[in-house]
Design a protein around this motif. Structure first.
Motif, short mmCIF file in Angstrom:
data_model
loop_
_atom_site.label_atom_id
_atom_site.label_comp_id
_atom_site.label_asym_id
_atom_site.label_seq_id
_atom_site.Cartn_x
_atom_site.Cartn_y
_atom_site.Cartn_z
N ALA A 225 61.42 35.69 -171.51
CA ALA A 225 60.49 36.29 -172.47
C ALA A 225 59.09 35.71 -172.28
N LEU A 226 58.10 36.54 -172.56
CA LEU A 226 56.70 36.11 -172.48
C LEU A 226 56.43 34.98 -173.47
N GLY A 227 57.01 35.09 -174.65
CA GLY A 227 56.86 34.03 -175.65
C GLY A 227 55.42 33.83 -176.08
N ALA A 228 55.04 32.57 -176.26
CA ALA A 228 53.71 32.23 -176.79
C ALA A 228 52.70 31.93 -175.70
N LEU A 229 52.99 32.26 -174.45
CA LEU A 229 52.06 32.01 -173.36
C LEU A 229 50.75 32.76 -173.62
N ALA A 230 49.64 32.05 -173.58
CA ALA A 230 48.34 32.63 -173.93
C ALA A 230 47.89 33.66 -172.90
N LYS A 231 47.05 34.59 -173.35
CA LYS A 231 46.51 35.61 -172.45
C LYS A 231 45.75 34.94 -171.30
N GLY A 232 46.09 35.33 -170.07
CA GLY A 232 45.44 34.77 -168.89
C GLY A 232 46.01 33.44 -168.44
N ALA A 233 46.96 32.88 -169.21
CA ALA A 233 47.57 31.59 -168.84
C ALA A 233 48.81 31.81 -167.99
N TRP A 234 49.24 30.75 -167.32
CA TRP A 234 50.42 30.81 -166.47
C TRP A 234 51.20 29.50 -166.62
N ARG A 235 52.46 29.57 -166.25
CA ARG A 235 53.28 28.36 -166.15
C ARG A 235 54.34 28.56 -165.10
N GLU A 236 54.85 27.45 -164.56
CA GLU A 236 55.92 27.54 -163.58
C GLU A 236 57.25 27.75 -164.28
N LEU A 237 58.13 28.52 -163.65
CA LEU A 237 59.47 28.72 -164.19
C LEU A 237 60.30 27.46 -163.96
N THR A 238 61.23 27.24 -164.85
CA THR A 238 62.20 26.15 -164.64
C THR A 238 63.23 26.59 -163.62
N PRO A 239 63.91 25.67 -162.98
CA PRO A 239 64.99 26.06 -162.05
C PRO A 239 66.04 26.94 -162.72
N GLU A 240 66.32 26.69 -163.98
CA GLU A 240 67.30 27.50 -164.70
C GLU A 240 66.80 28.93 -164.86
N GLU A 241 65.51 29.10 -165.15
CA GLU A 241 64.94 30.43 -165.30
C GLU A 241 64.95 31.19 -163.97
N VAL A 242 64.65 30.47 -162.89
CA VAL A 242 64.67 31.10 -161.56
C VAL A 242 66.06 31.62 -161.25
N ARG A 243 67.08 30.81 -161.51
CA ARG A 243 68.47 31.21 -161.22
C ARG A 243 68.92 32.35 -162.14
N ALA A 244 68.45 32.35 -163.39
CA ALA A 244 68.87 33.39 -164.32
C ALA A 244 68.32 34.75 -163.94
N LEU A 245 67.17 34.79 -163.29
CA LEU A 245 66.55 36.05 -162.93
C LEU A 245 67.13 36.66 -161.65
N ALA A 246 67.61 35.82 -160.74
CA ALA A 246 68.18 36.32 -159.49
C ALA A 246 69.32 35.41 -159.08
N PRO A 247 70.39 35.97 -158.55
CA PRO A 247 71.55 35.15 -158.14
C PRO A 247 71.12 34.11 -157.11
N PRO A 248 71.62 32.88 -157.21
CA PRO A 248 71.25 31.82 -156.27
C PRO A 248 71.48 32.19 -154.82
N ALA A 249 72.49 33.02 -154.56
CA ALA A 249 72.80 33.38 -153.17
C ALA A 249 71.68 34.21 -152.56
N ILE A 250 70.85 34.83 -153.39
CA ILE A 250 69.79 35.71 -152.85
C ILE A 250 68.54 34.92 -152.58
N SER A 251 68.16 34.04 -153.48
CA SER A 251 66.96 33.24 -153.22
C SER A 251 67.28 32.10 -152.27
N ASP A 252 66.21 31.58 -151.62
CA ASP A 252 66.43 30.52 -150.62
C ASP A 252 66.93 29.24 -151.28
#
Length: 252
Positions: A225-252
């Motif tokens: 979810a976008l959550g409270a991230l401010a307009k124009g701001a960015w943050r890095e995803l956590t390893p858990e978020e990366v895995r939740a979005l795509a199966p580990p077997a697909i990403s390097d």
């Protein structure tokens, strides 16, 4: 015993510019510029052809003294402001999403999917092409959730019609889900979920039902979810978020 034919080399082959992009070092367009400028060596030899064939894992590629090793994989979420173009550069000189990453110290990152200039909200960026392909895959990628302001107050029948969809320009456009969030006197906010991505899909679908899109904000991709991230701001995803979005077997 029958003679055996030559063994085919199954290692992937890519043009040099594409190979540089897949290493996460730059965009394909920027890679072509580096090659044309004579900044790239393949197996010790300067190559000026961006389509020069390379073999993944075998061709030794160097750029202006940088090692061949791929840049560390990075995964970023950005709250894209309205008015920015989702592009590395714009031929008309308009501001792009990379304005939000200036002086961030990040390697080159590509947008994962797109949001048009008038749209805003959650945009993923990464230098991991396999992970990005999993996110954007029409058949298996995660659902995308949008909050959309329209210039009318749709009733239940119209919301159902948005889910049933309509055939437009040879494409079947529909919402996986459409529900009313809140209303004013003349307009309303809808939550629309898409399970596939087509160019300007929501705007075109709503227009087919005589609804004008006043604002369009992507608020979630799959479980992220976008959550409270401010307009124009960015943050890095956590390893858990990366895995939740795509199966580990697909990403390097």
């Amino acid at each position: 015993m029958p003679a055996r034919g030559p063994v085919r080399d199954s290692a992937p082959r890519h043009g040099l510019a594409r190979a540089l992009s897949r290493l996460g070092l730059c965009s394909r367009t920027e890679a072509a510029r580096w090659v044309a400028a004579g900044r790239v060596r393949v197996d010790g030899r300067i190559v000026r052809d961006p389509e020069f064939p390379t073999i993944a894992g075998r061709s030794h590629i160097e750029v202006a003294g940088l090692a061949e090793a791929a840049a560390a994989r990075r995964y970023v979420m950005l709250n894209k402001p309205r008015g920015l173009v989702t592009s590395t550069a714009d031929e008309r000189g308009r501001d792009t999403i990379y304005r939000c990453l200036q002086d961030a110290g990040l390697p080159w990152l590509a947008p994962v999917g797109r949001l048009d200039k008038a749209s805003e909200g959650l945009l993923l960026m990464s230098n991991d092409p396999a992970w990005a392909a999993a996110i954007t895959a029409p058949a298996s990628g995660p659902d995308k959730t949008y909050h959309v302001q329209v210039d009318a107050i749709p009733d239940a029948a119209l919301l159902s019609a948005l889910e049933q969809g309509r055939q437009l320009d040879g494409q079947a456009l529909r919402a996986a889900s459409a529900r009313l969030l809140r209303t004013g006197t003349r307009n309303a906010w809808l939550e629309i979920i898409l399970d596939e991505g087509r160019n300007r899909q929501i705007r075109r679908l709503l227009q087919a039902f005589d609804l004008a899109t006043l604002r369009l904000v992507r608020v979630a991709i799959g479980p992220l979810a976008l959550g409270a991230l401010a307009k124009g701001a960015w943050r890095e995803l956590t390893p858990e978020e990366v895995r939740a979005l795509a199966p580990p077997a697909i990403s390097d």
